[in-house]
Scaffold this motif. Sequence first.
Motif, PDB file in Angstrom:
ATOM      1  N   THR A  86       2.779  47.934 -17.985  1.00 40.97           N
ATOM      2  CA  THR A  86       2.289  46.840 -16.976  1.00 40.97           C
ATOM      3  C   THR A  86       0.745  47.066 -16.461  1.00 40.97           C
ATOM      4  N   PHE A  87       0.451  48.122 -16.082  1.00 36.73           N
ATOM      5  CA  PHE A  87      -0.781  48.246 -15.796  1.00 36.73           C
ATOM      6  C   PHE A  87      -1.951  47.443 -16.795  1.00 36.73           C
ATOM      7  N   LEU A  88      -1.797  47.764 -17.972  1.00 35.23           N
ATOM      8  CA  LEU A  88      -2.616  47.049 -19.053  1.00 35.23           C
ATOM      9  C   LEU A  88      -2.456  45.490 -19.001  1.00 35.23           C
ATOM     10  N   ALA A  89      -1.103  45.140 -18.562  1.00 32.78           N
ATOM     11  CA  ALA A  89      -0.911  43.545 -18.502  1.00 32.78           C
ATOM     12  C   ALA A  89      -1.614  43.181 -17.120  1.00 32.78           C
ATOM     13  N   VAL A  90      -1.794  43.940 -16.272  1.00 37.04           N
ATOM     14  CA  VAL A  90      -2.405  43.242 -15.217  1.00 37.04           C
ATOM     15  C   VAL A  90      -4.020  43.270 -15.372  1.00 37.04           C
ATOM     16  N   THR A  91      -4.634  44.254 -16.066  1.00 38.00           N
ATOM     17  CA  THR A  91      -5.726  44.286 -16.595  1.00 38.00           C
ATOM     18  C   THR A  91      -6.307  43.136 -17.150  1.00 38.00           C
ATOM     19  N   ARG A  92      -5.254  42.498 -18.135  1.00 35.61           N
ATOM     20  CA  ARG A  92      -5.651  41.437 -18.878  1.00 35.61           C
ATOM     21  C   ARG A  92      -5.588  40.125 -18.157  1.00 35.61           C
ATOM     22  N   HIS A  93      -4.604  39.797 -17.233  1.00 32.52           N
ATOM     23  CA  HIS A  93      -4.218  38.581 -16.673  1.00 32.52           C
ATOM     24  C   HIS A  93      -4.833  38.547 -15.420  1.00 32.52           C
ATOM     25  N   GLY A  94      -4.873  39.555 -14.599  1.00 28.67           N
ATOM     26  CA  GLY A  94      -5.869  39.546 -13.443  1.00 28.67           C
ATOM     27  C   GLY A  94      -5.045  39.177 -12.194  1.00 28.67           C
ATOM     28  N   THR A  95      -3.609  38.855 -12.323  1.00 32.97           N
ATOM     29  CA  THR A  95      -2.716  38.714 -11.167  1.00 32.97           C
ATOM     30  C   THR A  95      -1.221  39.255 -11.724  1.00 32.97           C
ATOM     31  N   PHE A  96      -0.758  39.601 -10.697  1.00 33.36           N
ATOM     32  CA  PHE A  96       0.737  40.294 -10.896  1.00 33.36           C
ATOM     33  C   PHE A  96       1.592  39.203 -11.359  1.00 33.36           C
ATOM     34  N   ALA A  97       1.372  37.974 -10.955  1.00 34.47           N
ATOM     35  CA  ALA A  97       2.372  36.803 -11.436  1.00 34.47           C
ATOM     36  C   ALA A  97       2.275  36.776 -12.901  1.00 34.47           C
ATOM     37  N   ALA A  98       1.195  36.616 -13.382  1.00 37.66           N
ATOM     38  CA  ALA A  98       0.864  36.240 -14.923  1.00 37.66           C
ATOM     39  C   ALA A  98       1.271  37.640 -15.610  1.00 37.66           C
ATOM     40  N   ALA A  99       1.054  38.590 -15.170  1.00 35.69           N
ATOM     41  CA  ALA A  99       1.445  39.928 -16.037  1.00 35.69           C
ATOM     42  C   ALA A  99       3.169  39.933 -15.994  1.00 35.69           C
ATOM     43  N   ALA A 100       3.561  39.661 -14.789  1.00 32.47           N
ATOM     44  CA  ALA A 100       5.091  39.672 -14.690  1.00 32.47           C
ATOM     45  C   ALA A 100       5.487  38.764 -15.696  1.00 32.47           C
ATOM     46  N   LYS A 101       4.780  37.714 -15.886  1.00 31.81           N
ATOM     47  CA  LYS A 101       5.476  36.517 -16.811  1.00 31.81           C
ATOM     48  C   LYS A 101       5.574  37.107 -18.273  1.00 31.81           C
ATOM     49  N   GLU A 102       4.406  37.841 -18.577  1.00 27.93           N
ATOM     50  CA  GLU A 102       4.360  38.582 -19.974  1.00 27.93           C
ATOM     51  C   GLU A 102       5.368  39.499 -20.121  1.00 27.93           C
ATOM     52  N   ILE A 103       5.584  40.323 -19.232  1.00 30.72           N
ATOM     53  CA  ILE A 103       6.358  41.608 -19.605  1.00 30.72           C
ATOM     54  C   ILE A 103       8.026  41.380 -19.016  1.00 30.72           C
ATOM     55  N   GLY A 104       8.195  40.295 -18.333  1.00 31.54           N
ATOM     56  CA  GLY A 104       9.548  39.886 -18.143  1.00 31.54           C
ATOM     57  C   GLY A 104      10.118  40.425 -16.906  1.00 31.54           C
ATOM     58  N   LEU A 105       9.159  40.727 -15.902  1.00 29.84           N
ATOM     59  CA  LEU A 105       9.566  41.143 -14.573  1.00 29.84           C
ATOM     60  C   LEU A 105       9.145  40.263 -13.397  1.00 29.84           C
ATOM     61  N   ARG A 156      -8.108  44.206  -4.680  1.00 29.53           N
ATOM     62  CA  ARG A 156      -7.269  43.140  -4.489  1.00 29.53           C
ATOM     63  C   ARG A 156      -7.721  41.871  -3.648  1.00 29.53           C
ATOM     64  N   GLY A 157      -7.608  40.651  -4.077  1.00 31.61           N
ATOM     65  CA  GLY A 157      -8.157  39.460  -3.429  1.00 31.61           C
ATOM     66  C   GLY A 157      -6.571  38.643  -3.043  1.00 31.61           C
ATOM     67  N   ALA A 158      -6.910  37.450  -2.649  1.00 28.07           N
ATOM     68  CA  ALA A 158      -5.910  36.616  -2.110  1.00 28.07           C
ATOM     69  C   ALA A 158      -5.238  36.242  -3.230  1.00 28.07           C
ATOM     70  N   ARG A 159      -5.680  36.112  -4.487  1.00 34.52           N
ATOM     71  CA  ARG A 159      -5.046  35.196  -5.453  1.00 34.52           C
ATOM     72  C   ARG A 159      -5.251  36.091  -6.808  1.00 34.52           C
ATOM     73  N   SER A 160      -5.946  37.139  -6.709  1.00 36.96           N
ATOM     74  CA  SER A 160      -6.126  37.886  -7.878  1.00 36.96           C
ATOM     75  C   SER A 160      -6.376  39.329  -7.928  1.00 36.96           C
ATOM     76  N   VAL A 161      -6.128  40.251  -8.830  1.00 33.72           N
ATOM     77  CA  VAL A 161      -6.521  41.604  -8.791  1.00 33.72           C
ATOM     78  C   VAL A 161      -7.803  41.947  -9.611  1.00 33.72           C
ATOM     79  N   VAL A 162      -8.728  42.650  -9.558  1.00 34.90           N
ATOM     80  CA  VAL A 162      -9.751  42.905 -10.523  1.00 34.90           C
ATOM     81  C   VAL A 162      -9.882  44.549 -10.476  1.00 34.90           C
ATOM     82  N   LEU A 163     -10.028  44.960 -11.596  1.00 35.05           N
ATOM     83  CA  LEU A 163     -10.134  46.425 -11.953  1.00 35.05           C
ATOM     84  C   LEU A 163     -11.530  46.804 -11.065  1.00 35.05           C
ATOM     85  N   ASN A 164     -11.490  48.058 -10.255  1.00 32.94           N
ATOM     86  CA  ASN A 164     -12.663  48.658  -9.970  1.00 32.94           C
ATOM     87  C   ASN A 164     -13.071  49.871 -10.522  1.00 32.94           C
TER      88      ASN A 164
END
Length: 306
Positions: free
Chosen positions: A9-28, A51-59
């Motif tokens: 899940t962590f790697l999916a978020v790093t690829r997509h930059g949002t929780f919503a897009a990562a969730a769509k990929e992994i079925g959550l 964390r931003g309003a619409r995205s999350v970025v690796l620090n």
Amino acid sequence: MPSFRTFKTFLAVTRHGTFAAAAKEIGLTAAAVGLQIRSLEEELNQVLFDRGARSVVLNTAGRRVVPQVKELLLRYESLVASGDTDELSGTVVMGALVSALMGAFADALWSLKHAHPRLEVRLLAGLSADFARRVEVGELDAAVVTQSPRPLPSGLVWSPLYAEPMVLIVPRRPHFKLMGNPLDILCDAPFLRFDRQTWTGYLVNEVLSQCKVTVRDEMELNSVEAIVEIVRQGFGISIVPRLANIQWARDQSLKIIPLPGNAVQRHVGLIERTRHSRQQFTDAIKQYFQARNGDDQVKNVRARQT
């Protein structure tokens, strides 16, 4: 302790930059992804994303963790694979050019599947440049692509499988006047160009540069198959790779015309990460083509001797 699912899940978020897009990929749900990330951060006692309003970025901390998480998943996948008695089994996710699926690569897959019935290969069709990115981030185990005109990232390696000469194709029953000389044909006839932003489009430009001609662009497409069909219908000409296993010499609707001085080839190969858990499969693909190419060389020598 975080689960391997959480790491994925962590790697999916790093690829997509949002929780919503990562969730769509992994079925959550996006909320479930957010909970897993917060749980991971608490377990590691460090914040991994800004964390931003619409995205999350690796620090900085998150970027430092990424290669370690990838290494953990790689070791885990290798451990799971090693517990199977069949060397080639389980699921492999691959990308492939549609043109490769029409010919030599389809033969290779059929041969491996026949020899290893417990092997499952999930195939995605698309373009070379897109596949390279998806292999790099781990969405695909490997992909069959044309050779990149630019250097690949250090984490990727490309191995040649076979080559296809770039050729001029013309309709046998054109809806326009077809000149007799190949270079005159290129200058005068409506030209169907392969998307110049793609790796194959780059090769088309190289052929035209060698021929020193300016074509009359009629249409630009990103599909060899679509271009070939339009040529068959008599609406234009094109320069395309002569696809392996396709018998255009017997085609009743189009013909191939040699271009003087043209030696450009499209090299098709396998792109993969330098280390991944499905290397037994990719090694088997490369060995298949090494054997095939060796057989072809023997046939060519025998043909020259007779």
